[in-house]
Design an enzyme around this catalytic site. Structure first.
Site, PDB file in Angstrom:
ATOM      1  N   ASP A  70       0.827  -0.996  -0.467  1.00 39.25           N
ATOM      2  CA  ASP A  70      -0.070  -0.252  -0.110  1.00 39.25           C
ATOM      3  C   ASP A  70       1.118   1.436   0.131  1.00 39.25           C
ATOM      4  O   ASP A  70       0.366   2.036   0.691  1.00 39.25           O
ATOM      5  CB  ASP A  70      -0.972  -0.216   1.533  1.00 39.25           C
ATOM      6  CG  ASP A  70      -1.899  -1.254   0.934  1.00 39.25           C
ATOM      7  OD1 ASP A  70      -2.507  -1.808  -0.090  1.00 39.25           O
ATOM      8  OD2 ASP A  70      -2.351  -1.711   2.608  1.00 39.25           O
ATOM      9  N   GLN A 112       2.880  -6.287  -2.349  1.00 35.58           N
ATOM     10  CA  GLN A 112       3.403  -5.866  -0.702  1.00 35.58           C
ATOM     11  C   GLN A 112       4.220  -5.327  -0.610  1.00 35.58           C
ATOM     12  O   GLN A 112       4.765  -4.583  -1.555  1.00 35.58           O
ATOM     13  CB  GLN A 112       3.612  -6.912  -0.521  1.00 35.58           C
ATOM     14  CG  GLN A 112       1.863  -8.131   0.184  1.00 35.58           C
ATOM     15  CD  GLN A 112       1.261  -8.822  -1.489  1.00 35.58           C
ATOM     16  OE1 GLN A 112       1.926  -9.048  -1.626  1.00 35.58           O
ATOM     17  NE2 GLN A 112       0.119  -8.734  -1.571  1.00 35.58           N
ATOM     18  N   ALA A 158      -3.031  -8.544  -3.024  1.00 30.34           N
ATOM     19  CA  ALA A 158      -2.688  -7.003  -3.317  1.00 30.34           C
ATOM     20  C   ALA A 158      -3.789  -6.354  -4.416  1.00 30.34           C
ATOM     21  O   ALA A 158      -5.145  -6.761  -5.170  1.00 30.34           O
ATOM     22  CB  ALA A 158      -1.598  -7.093  -4.627  1.00 30.34           C
ATOM     23  N   GLY A 164       1.750   2.971  -2.616  1.00 28.23           N
ATOM     24  CA  GLY A 164       1.489   3.812  -4.300  1.00 28.23           C
ATOM     25  C   GLY A 164       2.786   2.951  -5.300  1.00 28.23           C
ATOM     26  O   GLY A 164       2.755   3.994  -5.989  1.00 28.23           O
ATOM     27  N   LYS A 165       2.271   1.654  -5.080  1.00 29.05           N
ATOM     28  CA  LYS A 165       3.205   1.393  -6.099  1.00 29.05           C
ATOM     29  C   LYS A 165       2.884   1.559  -7.430  1.00 29.05           C
ATOM     30  O   LYS A 165       3.534   1.437  -8.589  1.00 29.05           O
ATOM     31  CB  LYS A 165       3.679  -0.158  -5.628  1.00 29.05           C
ATOM     32  CG  LYS A 165       4.732  -0.894  -4.841  1.00 29.05           C
ATOM     33  CD  LYS A 165       4.703  -1.730  -4.617  1.00 29.05           C
ATOM     34  CE  LYS A 165       3.888  -2.933  -3.946  1.00 29.05           C
ATOM     35  NZ  LYS A 165       3.244  -1.990  -3.519  1.00 29.05           N
ATOM     36  N   ARG A 186     -10.768  -3.119   4.935  1.00 30.14           N
ATOM     37  CA  ARG A 186      -9.994  -3.176   6.339  1.00 30.14           C
ATOM     38  C   ARG A 186      -9.218  -2.224   6.607  1.00 30.14           C
ATOM     39  O   ARG A 186      -8.356  -1.247   6.259  1.00 30.14           O
ATOM     40  CB  ARG A 186      -9.003  -3.929   6.975  1.00 30.14           C
ATOM     41  CG  ARG A 186      -9.686  -5.383   7.009  1.00 30.14           C
ATOM     42  CD  ARG A 186      -8.875  -6.499   7.251  1.00 30.14           C
ATOM     43  NE  ARG A 186      -7.479  -7.148   6.372  1.00 30.14           N
ATOM     44  CZ  ARG A 186      -6.975  -7.899   6.038  1.00 30.14           C
ATOM     45  NH1 ARG A 186      -6.902  -8.290   7.522  1.00 30.14           N
ATOM     46  NH2 ARG A 186      -5.653  -7.895   5.628  1.00 30.14           N
ATOM     47  N   LYS A 242       2.768  10.850  -0.192  1.00 33.59           N
ATOM     48  CA  LYS A 242       1.683  11.030   1.054  1.00 33.59           C
ATOM     49  C   LYS A 242       2.570  12.264   1.993  1.00 33.59           C
ATOM     50  O   LYS A 242       1.782  12.245   2.868  1.00 33.59           O
ATOM     51  CB  LYS A 242       1.152   9.439   1.030  1.00 33.59           C
ATOM     52  CG  LYS A 242       0.037   9.541  -0.002  1.00 33.59           C
ATOM     53  CD  LYS A 242      -0.795   8.105   1.595  1.00 33.59           C
ATOM     54  CE  LYS A 242      -2.285   7.958   0.867  1.00 33.59           C
ATOM     55  NZ  LYS A 242      -2.996   7.250   1.337  1.00 33.59           N
TER      56      LYS A 242
HETATM   57  P1  IMP Z   1      -1.994 -12.855   2.663  1.00 34.48           P
HETATM   58  O1  IMP Z   1      -0.702 -12.091   1.882  1.00 34.48           O
HETATM   59  O2  IMP Z   1      -3.067 -12.669   2.846  1.00 34.48           O
HETATM   60  O3  IMP Z   1      -1.244 -14.141   3.163  1.00 34.48           O
HETATM   61  O4  IMP Z   1      -1.330 -12.221   4.175  1.00 34.48           O
HETATM   62  C1  IMP Z   1       0.273 -11.799   5.275  1.00 34.48           C
HETATM   63  C2  IMP Z   1      -0.058 -10.318   5.491  1.00 34.48           C
HETATM   64  O5  IMP Z   1       0.260  -9.300   4.643  1.00 34.48           O
HETATM   65  C3  IMP Z   1      -1.525  -9.589   5.805  1.00 34.48           C
HETATM   66  O6  IMP Z   1      -0.797  -8.813   7.137  1.00 34.48           O
HETATM   67  C4  IMP Z   1      -1.959  -9.374   4.975  1.00 34.48           C
HETATM   68  O7  IMP Z   1      -2.840  -7.549   5.577  1.00 34.48           O
HETATM   69  C5  IMP Z   1      -0.769  -8.499   4.179  1.00 34.48           C
HETATM   70  N1  IMP Z   1      -0.668  -8.340   3.041  1.00 34.48           N
HETATM   71  C6  IMP Z   1      -0.944  -9.159   1.823  1.00 34.48           C
HETATM   72  N2  IMP Z   1      -0.785  -8.582   0.802  1.00 34.48           N
HETATM   73  C7  IMP Z   1      -1.124  -6.675   1.164  1.00 34.48           C
HETATM   74  C8  IMP Z   1      -1.100  -6.004   0.192  1.00 34.48           C
HETATM   75  O8  IMP Z   1      -1.117  -5.832  -0.859  1.00 34.48           O
HETATM   76  N3  IMP Z   1      -1.580  -4.840   0.449  1.00 34.48           N
HETATM   77  C9  IMP Z   1      -1.044  -4.874   2.417  1.00 34.48           C
HETATM   78  N4  IMP Z   1      -1.216  -5.192   2.952  1.00 34.48           N
HETATM   79  C10 IMP Z   1      -1.573  -6.632   2.265  1.00 34.48           C
HETATM   80 MG    MG Z   2      -1.925  -2.312  -2.400  1.00 31.37          MG
END
Ligand code: IMP
Ligand code: MG
Length: 349
Positions: A22, A190, A50, A24-25, A266, A294
């Protein structure tokens, strides 16, 4: 006859997240693609966990799988390091087509990418320890590494489709294309703090979010030209661990910064930018260009603070925007030729 590839050296620029996703990529990728020099845009890790927010011609788009190249008529590939939910993939194709963005002949899935199945989704749905996005990401990667996974090339409907691509042929045999060589923009998902190896384990995702993750997609090390590292002027994190700072300023950051997950909605926990963690991420990724997004939100909150230790209670108050920017620049001054960009617009760099 031997076909030689002399002079046809691939070029790869890589966009990576330096924080917890998150950052801003999407905006940075979208901006870079405008140069018109890229032949390919490659998503190199992650799945539909993502959410990439992109403003294209004034319209807001959120994609989860499909790389941003498609907005510019550039071949957009979901790479070998990714896991794909096909239902989500098709719904994104539909969403883009409905918005008048052509996808035919532009969007591809690497043959050796893995597929997220319904049972991966069901299993991930039960997670309460890590605070995952519940998109089946972790179970899909687990099955990949335990050699029980399903690869894109093994899915009958994909074999019959025109979506599959062999990354080797596509990127390393450029005499098959008109371009003198492939110029690839690699787009990460991520960020460093969520990286399976370098993040805050176990509060991490299941893939490689650093430049190393891009190379796993058939990008040779010698091809790498620039590494664009992206962070925000403050840190945000979504997941099970406690991260949100104590005090009104952090709630303000969340509200003014509209810090709600693009995938799950969330609220993102907020804290001051951790300069020490940022430096680690820059060093390990070999960042050449640092984009700090930001800054305008921090200005509205009116506090120019940073964290510098793991202990969240210690923060530095730099007082003014100038002081804050100077501190960051000085802290990073031993980074050879690092180009720092402070950005303050959702649409512009
Ligand atoms: P997962 O990738 O769904 O297994 O989640 C593992 C952790 O990475 C959790 O804390 C998610 O909220 C976080 N997460 C996964 N993808 C993103 C993303 O694109 N942005 C922000 N947090 C992410
Ligand atoms: Mg994102």
């Amino acid at each position: 006859m031997i076909l030689t590839l002399k002079g046809k050296k691939m070029i790869a620029d890589i966009v990576v997240g330096l924080s917890y996703g998150d950052e801003g990529k999407g905006k940075v990728t979208h901006h870079l693609l405008k140069s018109g020099e890229y032949t390919h845009c490659l998503r190199f890790n992650g799945g539909c966990n993502a959410g990439h927010t992109i403003y294209h011609n004034g319209e807001k788009f959120v994609t989860h799988h499909i790389p941003a190249g498609v907005f510019f008529g550039i071949k957009s590939i979901i790479g070998a390091g990714c896991v794909v939910n096909l239902k989500q993939f098709y719904s994104e194709i539909e969403m883009l087509e409905d918005a008048g963005i052509t996808t035919a002949g532009l969007v591809y899935i690497a043959e050796n990418a893995h597929v997220i199945t319904d049972s991966h989704m069901e299993e991930d749905n039960k997670d309460s320890v890590i605070g995952t996005t519940k998109r089946g990401n972790g179970p899909a990667y687990r099955d990949k590494y335990s050699r029980k996974g399903v690869r894109a090339v093994d899915v009958p409907e994909l074999i019959e489709s025109s979506y599959l691509i062999d990354l080797y042929r596509e990127l390393h045999e450029p005499f098959l294309t008109k371009a003198p060589h492939a110029t690839v923009l690699c787009e990460g998902a991520q960020g460093f703090g969520l990286d399976i190896d370098w993040g805050d384990y176990p509060y991490v995702t299941s893939s490689h979010c650093t430049v190393a993750g891009a190379l796993l997609n058939g990008i040779p090390a010698h091809a790498v030209r620039r590494v664009y590292g992206v962070t925000k002027a403050y840190d945000t994190y979504v997941g099970a661990k406690k991260f949100h700072g104590k005090g009104r300023a952090f709630d303000l950051l969340q509200q003014i910064g509209d810090e709600f997950g693009a995938t799950t909605g969330r609220p993102r926990q907020c804290n001051w930018l951790n300069i020490r963690d940022l430096k680690r991420a820059i060093d390990i990724n070999g960042v050449t260009d640092l984009i700090i997004n930001k800054v305008d939100i921090l200005r509205q909150v009116g506090k120019w603070n940073l964290r510098s230790y793991r202990d969240d209670s210690i923060s530095m108050q730099l007082g003014t925007e100038v002081g804050w920017k100077q501190y960051i620049s000085r802290y990073l001054e031993d980074e050879a030729d690092l180009n720092i960009i402070f950005s303050e617009s959702p649409e512009r760099i």
